[in-house]
Write an enzyme that holds these catalytic residues in place. Structure first.
Site, PDB file in Angstrom:
ATOM      1  CB  SER A   1      38.085   3.978  48.293  1.00 45.04           C
ATOM      2  OG  SER A   1      38.443   5.255  47.822  1.00 45.04           O
ATOM      3  CD  GLU A   2      43.551   4.757  45.815  1.00 43.54           C
ATOM      4  OE1 GLU A   2      42.565   4.011  45.642  1.00 43.54           O
ATOM      5  OE2 GLU A   2      44.047   5.465  44.918  1.00 43.54           O
TER       6      GLU A   2
END
Lengths: 235, 216, 216, 235
Positions: C46-47
């Site tokens: 998840s960035e």
């Protein structure tokens, strides 16, 4: 698909080729991937370019690969402590590219982070700037340095879980995390190996994505280069 | 009466301010930590990845994983933090260190510093010196005024540079000079018993003399 | 018989490989995590700063400090690690993520992707999409083949680009296309009951037809 | 010289001026420096440029400063969740510079690390590349992006010691560490404040050198933007 290999030799099997660029963590003798370097020596691979801040002391670390003449070039910031290095360099048998320590660290960080080039003030107006693009930002001179990646990164960590999440200890961290990001394949030797989930995820220094292979080296004796102490105060 | 190494370190310690983060080079600069005034808080950075560097450990407490940039065993303090080499030099390059005190081979009147290599001798490498002089806000050099009969405070450095226009203050065993990129070099202090004539004789650089010193 | 959203996600899941690190976009790509084959280990990134993203938390276990890039509450796994946004995008930009599956508005025959803005509408920003398509080794786009009567698989995108020459595989509700920078676009699969004629009619891009599909 | 201040207002006293660049940590509503932003609002300072990944939800975070029209420009990657933002932007009352999220993070990292410019593939061939230098490295197009620093950085951390060493919690870390490095002055609100020495020095995310002022905010309720859950399995 387990990342854990039984020995350093097994962890490197199939990876090594003549002429590769090998990144190695460590500062002096602190936090160097000793077992992995010995396995590189034993593999007999040659014409290597070694990227490491130092060459360690004679008889330890990368100097082992100098003894066997497996290294043709080093990219380092300081090699003043290694006699065999000096010998081979003075005889013209070893090529050396000196990088300022911070430039070396940042070039490797950039390599791992997909940044092909960046500007730094370090070395502007010195020999280091020769042949490099110079540019003025806000009235100050900067030079362009390029990102650096390796075929293989060798890393020493204090602790890993089976996912490859790494924790380093004290100043043995040094170049290890950044080397881990910049190897096409990163191989890590660890003093303590635990199951995934046993390290607090907020304490992880290097996420497992950067680690392809792990070997557990629990019994290595760590060397001290300069043992300096102070007397205990009288009671 | 030239200053001793301890005198020079004591003089350099006057550049410290409460709350400063400081990087000390090898040699005389290391001695500066012995002269931090009582009540003043200064955190020492070691460029191999540590802030809040403590003194040498007690015998038997040496830790191979805990060394300074000179590769000596050291100890932790309550304020200590560790970080990678990349983060360490991001800190240095980004101008977060208030003061660096370094040794030198030559300093020029425009603040150029040479301290990493001598042509013809074995090159050991610049380590972190080029990053420190380029990145740290204020760079103080502590060195002998002369080497045997060679001058070291120069109009221009003859040795390969570590940094160009980077030195703010030069402390020698004979005197103290302020260096300003615009206004050049100014002699601001003399060691006890040292005369202006002696400095003039032993210095290649051109310098102004601070008002308080004129006539000595 | 066009594919459903789940069918498309199931097809996209075939691009996963054991040991992959994968970033999934919002919408249909998120559904892909429901179709990871048993026995295969895939870590989701998840960035906003997490690897090893777990499912939504049980009711009552939501944690405001634990969200995904879509700002939804999520949970931890034994493999989880956290890191800063700078480190997250160093990971993405540096090519360490094996696969990114994203939604799209338009894809061109040369692999250009448009998925962040429509001229004249409120610009919301590109978030991390431009970084993902530029940095991730293999980018798979999952989208409807057409929007109402507008074509979306184009010779050239008419919308502002997210990335140029970045898409490796396009999965629509009607078909799957491989895209190669040198060899262009190739139709490699058809949804059940979809004909070559239907694709030809609904596609602006030029494409080859994989040998196995000819005549259908 | 203590870094600890009794209130958010006190921690900002003497720092704020009209027209400053303010960096703010946080992603959506996660890890935003709420108390500090409220103190900026109460100070009345205006014409600010705010650098933050988002503007948060209406009524929270930086959108508070939009309500009071204290922000003239934002540098962000995504603002789709904020109605007041949309309103002011569509009316031309607010200037916006969109940066890809990774470019934004790296620009701030570069600013804090003394790097005036770097090359990235992100945005090459898109609107983002307009007016920027493009250069080919290894056959691929890259664009030059510049480092970004702020007058003040506002940061939310989970824990700090009195030296200013910071620890973040889970995904509330996000942009906070990098913002901390790039403020000329960095002010941090923390949920837990402990004495120096109480945090393991290997667990520190942000060393105290980056932190000039600290305020303890123990009782803040943290908001959740999208509460998503799954049912518990039947026993």
């Amino acid at each position: 698909m387990s990342k854990v290999y039984p020995t350093a030799a097994a962890a490197l099997e199939g990876l090594l080729k003549d002429g590769q660029i090998i990144l190695s963590g460590g500062f002096g003798n602190c936090g160097i991937p000793s077992d992995l370097i010995e396995a590189v020596r034993d593999s007999g691979v040659k014409n290597l370019t070694a990227v490491s801040n130092n060459a360690a002391l004679d008889g330890t670390g990368l100097s082992l690969l100098l003894e066997t003449r497996q290294i043709k070039k080093m990219i380092s910031s300081y090699v003043g402590d290694c006699r065999i290095f000096a010998e081979q360099y003075m005889k013209g048998e070893l090529e050396i590219e000196f990088n300022p320590q911070g430039t070396l660290a940042e070039r490797i960080r950039a390599g791992g982070a997909g940044i092909p080039a960046f500007f730094t003030k370090t070395g502007a107006g010195t020999l280091i700037a020769e042949g490099k693009e110079e540019r003025i930002f806000n009235g100050e001179a900067y030079i362009m340095e390029t990102g650096l990646v390796g075929d293989i990164a060798l890393v020493h960590a204090w602790k890993a879980d089976t996912e490859g999440n790494l924790v380093f200890r004290k100043t043995a961290r040094n170049f290890n995390p950044v080397m881990a990001t910049a190897g096409k394949v990163t191989v890590v030797e660890v003093e303590h190996l635990v199951e995934a989930g046993e390290i607090d995820p907020d304490h992880i220094h290097t996420p497992g994505i950067y680690v392809q292979r792990i070997v557990h080296v629990p019994d290595r004796v760590k060397l001290i280069e300069k043992r300096t102490t102070r007397p205990r105060p009288a009671k | 009466m030239a200053w001793t190494r301890d005198d020079m370190a004591r003089r350099a310690a006057k550049e410290l301010r409460d709350g400063y983060y400081v990087n000390l080079g090898i040699g005389i600069p290391t001695l500066v930590s012995n002269f931090i005034p009582p009540g003043m808080t200064v955190q020492l950075q070691s460029e191999n990845g540590m802030l809040g560097m403590g003194p040498f450990p007690y015998e038997g407490e040496e830790d191979a994983d805990l060394i300074n940039a000179g590769k000596q065993t050291i100890s932790e303090l309550p304020t200590t933090s560790y970080f990678s080499s990349a983060d360490s030099f991001a800190m240095i390059r980004g101008g977060h260190i208030n003061l660096s005190i370094l040794g030198g081979m030559q300093v020029s009147e425009t603040g150029d510093l040479a301290n990493w290599t001598v042509p013809g001798k074995m090159v050991k490498g610049m380590g972190g010196a080029m990053d420190l002089v380029a990145g740290v806000k204020r760079v103080v050099v502590v060195m002998e005024h002369n080497a045997k009969d060679e001058k070291k405070v120069m109009r221009e450095c003859s040795l390969p540079l570590t940094g160009k226009g980077v030195v703010s203050l030069l402390i020698t065993d004979l005197a103290v000079f302020e260096i300003d990129r615009q206004h050049g070099m100014t002699l601001i202090e003399l060691a006890t018993g040292v005369t202006l004539a002696e400095i003039a004789e032993k210095t290649d650089a051109r310098y102004k003399i601070a008002p308080g010193l004129a006539g000595r």
